[in-house]
Design an enzyme around this catalytic site. Structure first.
Site, PDB file in Angstrom:
ATOM      1  N   ASN A   1      56.199  18.135  73.880  1.00  0.00           N
ATOM      2  CA  ASN A   1      55.482  17.646  72.706  1.00  0.00           C
ATOM      3  C   ASN A   1      56.438  17.119  71.625  1.00  0.00           C
ATOM      4  O   ASN A   1      56.282  16.005  71.121  1.00  0.00           O
ATOM      5  CB  ASN A   1      54.626  18.793  72.152  1.00  0.00           C
TER       6      ASN A   1
ATOM      7  N   LYS B   1      57.012  35.841  64.615  1.00  0.00           N
ATOM      8  CA  LYS B   1      57.033  35.156  65.907  1.00  0.00           C
ATOM      9  C   LYS B   1      56.435  36.080  66.942  1.00  0.00           C
ATOM     10  O   LYS B   1      56.533  37.313  66.809  1.00  0.00           O
ATOM     11  CB  LYS B   1      58.476  34.818  66.311  1.00  0.00           C
TER      12      LYS B   1
END
Length: 472
Positions: free
Chosen positions: A234, A107
């Site tokens: 989204n 990440k």
């Protein structure tokens, strides 16, 4: 509210891991290795913003190398810190394992508020970050492949790609160094809606399981179920869309400025357009306003989809949540205390670590497309269409009956890239759901679905380590 400052997201992930590790038979050393973040890269770099020089703080964490490349999004937010990036990297490892995507977890994040910069300034920051990653070999199609996350999108991925290409001229697989790219830059169709669609496929599969629905006192199937969605980004937007199209009723949508509710159902696109026009989802025609957005989490509904940020449901508000099924579309929306509350109330929590894996699944398809240098469906689309036409003509000839034009088009249709991507995602989510439920049914002492998912993940990662012979 006291005590929330000390909350560690990575600590919560470790807590869930330990809870599940008890139900496996692996050597404690292997378990310890899986838990740790293998490589942590913390950087500061200067970028000229206007006529000032700003020092930007950024991270990239590679949690596991049991499979390479590592994979994980890049987040642009003021909340980005080492603890969060480590936790999200660890979740990526388990997520990829559960849905059989052959990557280790990673990440990245940059601690900025993207809204405060011009596109040109964001581009400078993104490109400089990419340079820092290249210098330390923390990016590349075979080492570490970033993707979009909170605060980033196709535009940022295109900048990362361009920076990587200019630093690695002639590298034939360079397009695979990042996913979530624009389609013209080697992206894959269907990537944008992938996470929301995956959430829908996962919850739909759970709702199709008779025994689970009986336990919850619900009817089988998704149709007619009431849904509350938190977050219209989204993921929330697409989750709401597919639930509505699947026959469920989205009775409330919440955003940080407040929430709106309508018992007859809301249309996410209309709400989205209203918010674009007025700057807020409030005062949407036909809906009732809820001033405090977190109150929406406590509405009477059958399915609750937290699709915003971590930590929104904790020990305090969990007892007031009325939903029977909670689908974690966001990463870490529930604290471990909330898990305990729901387990005792008999609420089914469908965990983030596999439910929102649609993004990484389709990122995997994009990476494969980049390595194979050919668009999905390009080779077989016409072949399938011609074959279907022939079969149809034969049947029409034999039966003397004609199929109407609409059905003819449907039957003859050969798969486009997006059809194959959706189909691969559907297969991935259905088989992962079944695998987790199977482990859970085999071992009824496992307290909840999250723990069952972790057990699946631990088994797969540990097996990889054992098979690689990393441990003598």
């Amino acid at each position: 509210m006291s005590g929330h400052q000390e909350y560690s997201f990575f600590g919560a992930v470790e807590q869930s891991f330990d809870k599940a590790a008890r139900f496996t038979n692996w050597d404690p050393g292997i378990l310890e290795q899986i838990k740790q973040c293998n490589s942590v890269y913390r950087m500061h770099f200067p970028v000229k913003i206007g006529d000032k020089i700003e020092v930007i703080k950024a991270y990239r964490v590679q949690h596991s190398h049991h499979k390479t490349p590592c994979k994980g999004g890049i987040r642009f937010a003021t909340t980005v810190n080492l603890d969060e990036v480590m936790a999200l990297a660890a979740l990526m490892t388990y997520k990829c394992a559960i849905v059989n995507v052959p990557f280790g977890g990673a990440k990245g994040g940059i601690t900025i508020d993207p809204k405060k910069y011009t596109p040109y300034e964001l581009e400078k920051i993104t490109r400089r970050y990419t340079h820092e990653l290249i210098k330390k070999n923390f990016i590349g199609p075979g080492t570490d492949v970033p993707a979009p996350d909170y605060g980033t999108g196709e535009r940022e991925m295109a900048w990362i790609l361009d920076t990587y290409l200019s630093m690695n001229p002639g590298e034939v697989d360079a397009l695979g160094c990042v996913t979530g790219k624009p389609v013209a830059q080697g992206g894959v169709r269907g990537r944008r809606e992938a996470t929301g669609l995956g959430v829908f496929f996962g919850i739909r599969e759970v709702c199709n399981m008779d025994d689970i629905m009986k336990k919850l006192g619900l009817s089988t199937g998704i149709e007619g179920k009431t849904v509350v969605v938190q977050g219209l980004g989204n993921v929330g937007y697409h989750a709401a869309k597919y639930f509505r199209e699947g026959g469920a009723k989205v009775i409330a949508i919440s955003e940080f400025e407040g929430a709106i509710t309508n018992p007859d159902g809301l249309n996410e696109e209309e709400v989205f357009q209203h918010r674009k026009k007025t700057g807020s989802i409030l005062n949407f025609p036909g809906a009732t306003n809820i001033t405090n957005s977190s109150d929406a989490l406590e509405l009477d509904c059958e399915i609750l989809i937290p699709a915003a940020l971590e930590n929104v449901i904790n020990g305090d508000n969990a007892p007031r949540v009325k939903a029977k099924i909670i689908g974690e579309a966001a990463n870490g929306p529930l604290t471990p205390e909330a898990d305990e509350v729901f387990a005792s109330k008999g609420v089914l929590v469908v965990p983030d670590m596999y439910l929102n894996a649609g993004g990484v699944t389709v990122s995997y398809f994009e990476w494969l497309k980049n390595l194979s240098h050919v668009r999905y469906g390009r080779l077989e689309k016409r072949f399938t269409e011609n074959q279907n036409k022939n079969i149809l003509n034969q049947i029409e000839g034999l039966t003397g009956k004609k199929v109407n034009d609409r059905e003819k088009t449907m039957i003859e249709h050969g798969p486009d890239e997006v059809d194959l991507v959706y189909s691969g995602l559907e297969e991935t989510m259905i088989s992962a759901t079944r695998e987790i439920m199977e482990i859970w049914q085999k071992n009824p002492s496992i307290p909840d679905m999250r723990t069952a998912a972790y057990v699946v993940a631990i088994n797969k990662v540990a097996t990889s380590y054992a098979e690689l012979g990393i441990f003598p």
